[in-house]
Design a protein around this motif. Structure first.
Motif, PDB file in Angstrom:
ATOM      1  N   SER A 177      54.470  25.166  35.303  1.00  0.00           N
ATOM      2  CA  SER A 177      53.848  25.663  34.090  1.00  0.00           C
ATOM      3  C   SER A 177      53.176  26.989  34.418  1.00  0.00           C
ATOM      4  CB  SER A 177      52.824  24.659  33.546  1.00  0.00           C
ATOM      5  OG  SER A 177      52.203  25.148  32.391  1.00  0.00           O
ATOM      6  N   VAL A 178      53.855  28.081  34.025  1.00  0.00           N
ATOM      7  CA  VAL A 178      53.442  29.405  34.482  1.00  0.00           C
ATOM      8  C   VAL A 178      52.678  30.179  33.411  1.00  0.00           C
ATOM      9  CG1 VAL A 178      55.336  29.577  36.128  1.00  0.00           C
ATOM     10  CG2 VAL A 178      55.676  30.360  33.780  1.00  0.00           C
ATOM     11  N   GLU A 179      52.320  29.531  32.283  1.00  0.00           N
ATOM     12  CA  GLU A 179      51.609  30.262  31.239  1.00  0.00           C
ATOM     13  C   GLU A 179      50.296  30.850  31.756  1.00  0.00           C
ATOM     14  OE1 GLU A 179      52.786  27.277  30.950  1.00  0.00           O
ATOM     15  OE2 GLU A 179      54.288  27.296  29.335  1.00  0.00           O
ATOM     16  N   ARG A 180      49.626  30.118  32.638  1.00  0.00           N
ATOM     17  CA  ARG A 180      48.320  30.547  33.124  1.00  0.00           C
ATOM     18  C   ARG A 180      48.422  31.737  34.069  1.00  0.00           C
ATOM     19  NH1 ARG A 180      45.998  26.873  36.238  1.00  0.00           N
ATOM     20  NH2 ARG A 180      43.877  27.505  35.770  1.00  0.00           N
ATOM     21  N   LEU A 181      49.623  32.005  34.594  1.00  0.00           N
ATOM     22  CA  LEU A 181      49.770  33.169  35.471  1.00  0.00           C
ATOM     23  C   LEU A 181      49.531  34.477  34.729  1.00  0.00           C
ATOM     24  CD1 LEU A 181      52.826  32.414  37.808  1.00  0.00           C
ATOM     25  CD2 LEU A 181      50.458  32.790  38.478  1.00  0.00           C
ATOM     26  N   SER A 182      49.774  34.480  33.425  1.00  0.00           N
ATOM     27  CA  SER A 182      49.578  35.701  32.651  1.00  0.00           C
ATOM     28  C   SER A 182      48.112  35.980  32.371  1.00  0.00           C
ATOM     29  CB  SER A 182      50.341  35.607  31.324  1.00  0.00           C
ATOM     30  OG  SER A 182      49.872  34.490  30.569  1.00  0.00           O
ATOM     31  N   VAL A 183      47.238  35.005  32.643  1.00  0.00           N
ATOM     32  CA  VAL A 183      45.800  35.193  32.454  1.00  0.00           C
ATOM     33  C   VAL A 183      45.201  35.664  33.771  1.00  0.00           C
ATOM     34  CG1 VAL A 183      43.629  34.119  31.784  1.00  0.00           C
ATOM     35  CG2 VAL A 183      45.769  33.356  30.739  1.00  0.00           C
ATOM     36  N   PRO A 184      44.669  36.864  33.840  1.00  0.00           N
ATOM     37  CA  PRO A 184      44.110  37.351  35.118  1.00  0.00           C
ATOM     38  C   PRO A 184      42.955  36.476  35.577  1.00  0.00           C
ATOM     39  CG  PRO A 184      44.379  39.139  33.530  1.00  0.00           C
ATOM     40  CD  PRO A 184      44.590  37.868  32.770  1.00  0.00           C
ATOM     41  N   TYR A 185      42.883  36.299  36.881  1.00  0.00           N
ATOM     42  CA  TYR A 185      41.775  35.512  37.435  1.00  0.00           C
ATOM     43  C   TYR A 185      40.483  36.322  37.359  1.00  0.00           C
ATOM     44  CZ  TYR A 185      38.558  33.518  40.799  1.00  0.00           C
ATOM     45  OH  TYR A 185      37.429  33.006  41.381  1.00  0.00           O
ATOM     46  N   VAL A 186      39.438  35.678  36.834  1.00  0.00           N
ATOM     47  CA  VAL A 186      38.112  36.283  36.771  1.00  0.00           C
ATOM     48  C   VAL A 186      37.123  35.293  37.359  1.00  0.00           C
ATOM     49  CG1 VAL A 186      36.302  37.223  35.296  1.00  0.00           C
ATOM     50  CG2 VAL A 186      38.706  37.570  34.703  1.00  0.00           C
ATOM     51  N   PRO A 187      36.379  35.640  38.405  1.00  0.00           N
ATOM     52  CA  PRO A 187      35.444  34.679  39.005  1.00  0.00           C
ATOM     53  C   PRO A 187      34.317  34.337  38.051  1.00  0.00           C
ATOM     54  CG  PRO A 187      35.155  36.851  39.971  1.00  0.00           C
ATOM     55  CD  PRO A 187      36.363  36.936  39.111  1.00  0.00           C
ATOM     56  N   GLN A 188      33.848  33.100  38.141  1.00  0.00           N
ATOM     57  CA  GLN A 188      32.766  32.646  37.276  1.00  0.00           C
ATOM     58  C   GLN A 188      31.452  33.314  37.662  1.00  0.00           C
ATOM     59  OE1 GLN A 188      31.860  28.485  37.848  1.00  0.00           O
ATOM     60  NE2 GLN A 188      32.509  28.539  39.977  1.00  0.00           N
ATOM     61  N   VAL A 189      30.551  33.384  36.720  1.00  0.00           N
ATOM     62  CA  VAL A 189      29.260  34.034  36.915  1.00  0.00           C
ATOM     63  C   VAL A 189      28.204  32.984  37.210  1.00  0.00           C
ATOM     64  CG1 VAL A 189      27.512  35.510  35.869  1.00  0.00           C
ATOM     65  CG2 VAL A 189      29.926  35.861  35.329  1.00  0.00           C
ATOM     66  N   THR A 190      27.476  33.155  38.310  1.00  0.00           N
ATOM     67  CA  THR A 190      26.372  32.262  38.659  1.00  0.00           C
ATOM     68  C   THR A 190      25.204  33.094  39.136  1.00  0.00           C
ATOM     69  OG1 THR A 190      26.957  31.995  40.990  1.00  0.00           O
ATOM     70  CG2 THR A 190      28.064  30.537  39.429  1.00  0.00           C
ATOM     71  N   ASP A 191      24.130  32.400  39.509  1.00  0.00           N
ATOM     72  CA  ASP A 191      22.935  33.077  40.020  1.00  0.00           C
ATOM     73  C   ASP A 191      22.957  33.239  41.526  1.00  0.00           C
ATOM     74  OD1 ASP A 191      21.854  33.330  37.540  1.00  0.00           O
ATOM     75  OD2 ASP A 191      20.793  31.411  37.627  1.00  0.00           O
ATOM     76  N   GLU A 192      24.049  32.856  42.189  1.00  0.00           N
ATOM     77  CA  GLU A 192      24.064  32.887  43.648  1.00  0.00           C
ATOM     78  C   GLU A 192      24.025  34.302  44.198  1.00  0.00           C
ATOM     79  OE1 GLU A 192      26.344  28.980  45.234  1.00  0.00           O
ATOM     80  OE2 GLU A 192      27.564  30.474  44.242  1.00  0.00           O
ATOM     81  N   ASP A 193      24.540  35.269  43.403  1.00  0.00           N
ATOM     82  CA  ASP A 193      24.515  36.650  43.896  1.00  0.00           C
ATOM     83  C   ASP A 193      23.091  37.121  44.086  1.00  0.00           C
ATOM     84  OD1 ASP A 193      27.368  36.925  43.664  1.00  0.00           O
ATOM     85  OD2 ASP A 193      27.020  36.820  41.511  1.00  0.00           O
ATOM     86  N   ARG A 194      22.233  36.821  43.123  1.00  0.00           N
ATOM     87  CA  ARG A 194      20.832  37.227  43.252  1.00  0.00           C
ATOM     88  C   ARG A 194      20.179  36.557  44.443  1.00  0.00           C
ATOM     89  NH1 ARG A 194      16.488  34.596  41.841  1.00  0.00           N
ATOM     90  NH2 ARG A 194      17.679  33.079  40.641  1.00  0.00           N
ATOM     91  N   LEU A 195      20.487  35.279  44.651  1.00  0.00           N
ATOM     92  CA  LEU A 195      19.874  34.553  45.764  1.00  0.00           C
ATOM     93  C   LEU A 195      20.406  35.034  47.101  1.00  0.00           C
ATOM     94  CD1 LEU A 195      19.979  30.937  44.298  1.00  0.00           C
ATOM     95  CD2 LEU A 195      18.152  32.617  44.161  1.00  0.00           C
ATOM     96  N   SER A 196      21.596  35.626  47.086  1.00  0.00           N
ATOM     97  CA  SER A 196      22.232  35.993  48.335  1.00  0.00           C
ATOM     98  C   SER A 196      22.068  37.451  48.683  1.00  0.00           C
ATOM     99  CB  SER A 196      23.725  35.633  48.277  1.00  0.00           C
ATOM    100  OG  SER A 196      23.878  34.271  47.988  1.00  0.00           O
ATOM    101  N   ARG A 197      21.209  38.154  47.946  1.00  0.00           N
ATOM    102  CA  ARG A 197      20.938  39.568  48.251  1.00  0.00           C
ATOM    103  C   ARG A 197      22.191  40.427  48.157  1.00  0.00           C
ATOM    104  NH1 ARG A 197      16.564  40.054  53.180  1.00  0.00           N
ATOM    105  NH2 ARG A 197      14.804  39.226  52.061  1.00  0.00           N
ATOM    106  N   ARG A 198      22.953  40.232  47.125  1.00  0.00           N
ATOM    107  CA  ARG A 198      24.098  41.094  46.870  1.00  0.00           C
ATOM    108  C   ARG A 198      24.096  41.419  45.391  1.00  0.00           C
ATOM    109  NH1 ARG A 198      29.425  39.453  47.754  1.00  0.00           N
ATOM    110  NH2 ARG A 198      29.924  40.328  45.751  1.00  0.00           N
ATOM    111  N   LYS A 199      24.760  42.491  45.018  1.00  0.00           N
ATOM    112  CA  LYS A 199      24.752  42.863  43.614  1.00  0.00           C
ATOM    113  C   LYS A 199      25.510  41.826  42.801  1.00  0.00           C
ATOM    114  CE  LYS A 199      28.714  45.939  44.279  1.00  0.00           C
ATOM    115  NZ  LYS A 199      29.189  47.301  44.106  1.00  0.00           N
ATOM    116  N   SER A 200      25.093  41.639  41.596  1.00  0.00           N
ATOM    117  CA  SER A 200      25.638  40.586  40.766  1.00  0.00           C
ATOM    118  C   SER A 200      27.063  40.898  40.375  1.00  0.00           C
ATOM    119  CB  SER A 200      24.781  40.415  39.508  1.00  0.00           C
ATOM    120  OG  SER A 200      25.392  39.506  38.632  1.00  0.00           O
TER     121      SER A 200
END
Length: 821
Positions: free
Chosen positions: A675-698
């Motif tokens: 089932s290759v329909e989802r291949l046409s949807v670009p992968y986008v990482p989910q947004v969490t608060d871990e970037d702030r906790l990890s001292r990296r830009k969001s």
């Protein structure tokens, strides 16, 4: 020569005295008169009530002969006492024993080595006799002191010194055998006795030239060695003493060992200390092992301010003790061991950080560097101990220890950890993070869980992944290695070591099983979280070759252990997204890192294409790799990760044949039933608060959301009324998004959540609906009359209905969601 009396006087003497006198010959060289000795023995057995008088008289004669240095008669008297002692076993022997012990004490007090040895031999014979009833009033304090002193003999003659020391050790062994079994007697386990016995034995054990350093129990000494070598005899006696120790007196036997090692400074180097505790652990009963471990931990706490090498020596001893105890009973000390070790790990890092921040004088710096290296020895010893202890625990206890250690790892911006880092500073905190993750890596080594949920529960996975986003490549490496230990349930990681293009994956003989329902559920719940951390980990600017190798191994292990058709599609989407990020380079990565990502994608797609065995997919991947080999070798791991690899100046001008194309992959997989329909949807990482906790830009700053889909959206909500008045102020307010940052974040979160959880058909339908609504809104806005600027100043006049608004410079107009050409 004994004193002779006349016949008439001898007839009036008591019979027992006459019998005793007759056993002494005229010349002591002739030895004991055996015929008269038999008569004395018969008389003593026939009249046991006379034993105490016989003993008293023999003691009187022996004392006189000792004072007069008549060694021959002393030997005859002791031989007679020994024979009487062995022949008589009645209740009346107890008064006789008192006389016997008095005579032995006289011999031990003499300054002649031969008499001391003679007295010791007689006492050993007495110690081997089992008495019917205990003697509560008899004490052996004198013998303990005297035999202990003999163990430290410093006679100028080596042979005499060895002989006296052997006699002292055998005497201690006799005291132990005589007193240790009966709890009602004057116990030998009292601290005042153990403080003499144990150091005396250890003093002689130190003379062993080659200490056995094997993990297994030391070899049993031969009979000849026991008699001739004080060190071997002392070790044998020490083993016997510890083997008889019980729950109540174990600590009294172990604590003098610490005092001896401290006094003689035997923790650095610690070969003898290790040998001693091997002897202890293999000699005591298995159920008491945790007592010894507790004592070592207590001593480590007591010496926490000592030099690093002393602390390292104690910790290495603990490692040896734990290695033996882990094979049997370890009692309730599991968490105590880890808690104490982690506490000392923090102290060591604190000392190290304090030294690094200390004096700046050159001479002081030399000392600081020496202390720094010594502290690293302490830290490595602690990690080895934690790892060895953890790897020998059962799985249920190991899971608890993994959670316990993970709870100690400090993460910037959070206070969920339980370790005090207030005195460490940033450098010390980073050091403790590395040390704790290394400890966790050791504990997870060899851990095999039936399901991935057991190995990586949510309560453990979330804090584990937090350090994977920190700006420290070593921390990220450790996190990935821990995850590999937990994911690799079929020992495939060694086959995947090193990032490379594998010509035939079948040659690796990968072991895998059918994905169970629990693993499928785990990936549905946590898959996006894993993908996100891999995606962001690839885009870190401080990555080195090992980071890319570990990220490749992570993708491969997820494919082997957790991938069904849906997960395979997600992983391919992730790989294509990484390729696109390297080409577009929104993060301004150096060219080496961009080529490293391209090489990682190539290696993984080559691996996964062969794992799922889709011929068209394999053909496309192989074709791209072949073209890269000819035209762009820096896109392949074999070239980019070797020294002095030539890098391109840019990636924008490369032919598309050098890239893996989504449409080609979708076409090849679709023909095989995927089932290759989802291949046409670009992968986008989910947004969490871990970037702030990890001292990296969001990630919010780097990822743009191109499609706006709200879960509760409906056409009626989005239709704009035709009668609504559009003014310049309203338009400016709509354009100004500075006060809507929080709403935008929430909006993006909902969009990501929608993409993750909603079915593809629903997403497509809402996209179509949104497109129609956007078209209607565009037509409504275009009802505005846009006139050409009346002057070269570049202004724009907007009219709506009967109202006309002032001219506005074109460059001040902002359209966030719509561009008008």
């Amino acid at each position: 020569m004994p004193t002779r009396v006349c016949c008439c006087c001898s007839a009036l003497r008591p019979r027992y005295k006459r019998l005793v006198d007759n056993i002494f010959p005229e010349d002591p060289k002739d030895g004991l008169v055996k015929a008269d000795m038999e008569k004395l023995t018969f008389y003593a057995v026939s009249a046991p009530e006379k034993l105490d008088r016989i003993g008293s008289y023999l003691a009187e004669r022996l004392s006189r002969d000792v004072v007069r240095h008549r060694s021959g008669y002393v030997l005859i008297a002791m031989e007679a006492l020994d024979q009487l002692l062995m022949a008589c076993h009645s209740q009346s022997i107890k008064p006789f024993v008192e006389s016997f012990l008095h005579m032995v004490a006289k011999l031990l007090e003499s300054g002649e080595p031969k008499l001391q040895v003679l007295g010791t031999n007689s006492f050993v014979k007495f110690a081997n006799i089992e008495e019917d009833t205990p003697s509560y009033h008899r004490r052996y304090d004198f013998f303990v002191s005297r035999f202990s002193a003999m163990c430290h003999s410093c006679d100028s003659d080596p042979e005499t010194r060895t002989e006296i020391r052997i006699a002292g050790i055998r005497g201690i062994q006799g005291v132990v055998r005589k007193t240790v079994n009966d709890e009602l007697r004057a116990t030998i386990w009292e601290p005042q006795h153990m403080d003499k016995i144990v150091p005396s034995l250890l003093f002689n054990m130190q003379k062993i030239e080659e200490v056995d350093s094997r993990i297994g129990p030391p070899p049993s000494p031969s009979a000849a060695d026991k008699e001739e070598n004080p060190a071997v005899l002392a070790e044998n006696c020490f083993r016997e003493l510890l083997g008889r120790a019980t729950f109540g007196n174990m600590n009294n036997a172990v604590r003098p060992v610490f005092a001896h090692l401290d006094h003689h400074r035997l923790w650095d180097p610690n070969e003898f200390a290790v040998h001693c505790f091997k002897v202890i652990m293999y000699s005591i009963q298995a159920q008491y092992s945790h007592h010894v471990i507790q004592e070592i931990l207590g001593h480590l706490d007591a010496r926490k301010k000592d030099s690093p090498r002393v602390r390292a020596g104690i910790i290495q001893v603990l490692l040896e003790a734990v290695a033996i105890a882990a094979k049997g009973s370890i009692g309730p000390t599991v968490l105590e061991v880890f808690n104490t070790l982690l506490k000392h790990l923090r102290l060591s890092v604190e000392f190290e950080a304090r030294d690094l921040q200390g004096e700046s004088i050159s001479s002081a710096n030399l000392n600081t560097s020496s202390k720094d290296s010594d502290e690293k020895i302490v830290q490595n010893a602690i990690i080895q101990t934690i790892g060895f202890f953890g790897s020998n625990l059962p799985d249920y206890q190991r899971s608890e220890i993994m959670m316990f250690i993970m709870g100690k790892v400090p993460v910037f911006g959070t206070s969920t950890h339980t370790l005090d880092i207030s005195q460490l500073g940033d450098l010390g905190t980073r050091r403790i993070q590395i040390m704790l993750l290394r400890s966790l890596l050791m504990v997870t080594s060899g851990y095999k869980a039936k399901t991935i949920v057991t190995a990586l529960p949510g309560s453990f996975l979330d804090p584990l992944l937090s350090p994977s986003l920190m700006e420290d490549y070593e921390l990220r490496q450790l996190v990935l290695e821990v995850m590999h230990n937990l994911m690799d349930r079929h020992d495939n990681r060694a086959k995947l070591r090193g990032i490379r293009i594998i010509p035939d994956v079948a040659d690796l003989k990968i072991k895998r099983e059918k994905i169970c329902r629990q693993d499928t559920s785990f990936m549905k719940k946590n898959g996006q979280q894993l993908y996100r951390h891999i995606y962001l980990g690839c885009k870190e600017e401080d990555n080195v070759q090992k980071n890319y190798e570990l990220l490749y191994t992570s993708l491969a292990l997820i494919t082997i252990e957790l991938a069904n058709e849906e997960v395979v599609i997600d992983l391919i989407r992730l790989a294509i997204a990484l390729q696109d990020s390297a080409i577009i380079n929104e993060d301004n990565l150096p060219m080496f890192h961009r080529c490293g990502i391209m090489a990682l994608v190539a290696a993984y797609l080559n691996f996964v294409s062969q794992m799922i065995a889709v011929p068209a997919f394999c053909q496309h991947v192989s074709k791209v790799i072949e073209i890269r080999t000819m035209e762009a070798p820096y896109f392949l791991p074999e070239h980019i990760f070797r020294d002095k690899c030539m890098l391109p100046k840019s990636l924008e001008k490369h032919d598309k044949n050098l890239y893996f194309l989504t449409n080609k992959i979708a076409e090849s997989l679709g023909g095989s039933g995927y089932s290759v329909e989802r291949l046409s949807v670009p992968y986008v990482p989910q947004v969490t608060d871990e970037d702030r906790l990890s001292r990296r830009k969001s990630i919010v700053d780097t990822v743009s959301i191109q499609v706006d889909i709200l879960p509760s959206s409906s056409p009626s909500d989005d239709v704009v009324s035709n009668t609504e008045e559009i003014t310049f102020e309203a338009l400016k307010k709509a354009i100004d998004t500075s006060g809507m940052e929080e709403q935008e974040k929430e909006k993006r979160r909902l969009v990501i959540e929608k993409f993750q959880k909603a079915p593809f058909e629903e997403i497509a339908a809402q996209c179509e609906s949104k497109a129609n609504l956007l078209h209607d809104r565009l037509a409504q806005i275009l009802e505005l009359t846009i006139r050409p600027p009346p002057s070269p100043s570049g202004t724009l006049t907007i009219t709506s209905g009967h109202a006309q608004y002032q001219s506005v410079p074109v460059y001040e107009m902002k359209f966030p969601d719509l561009c008008v050409y």
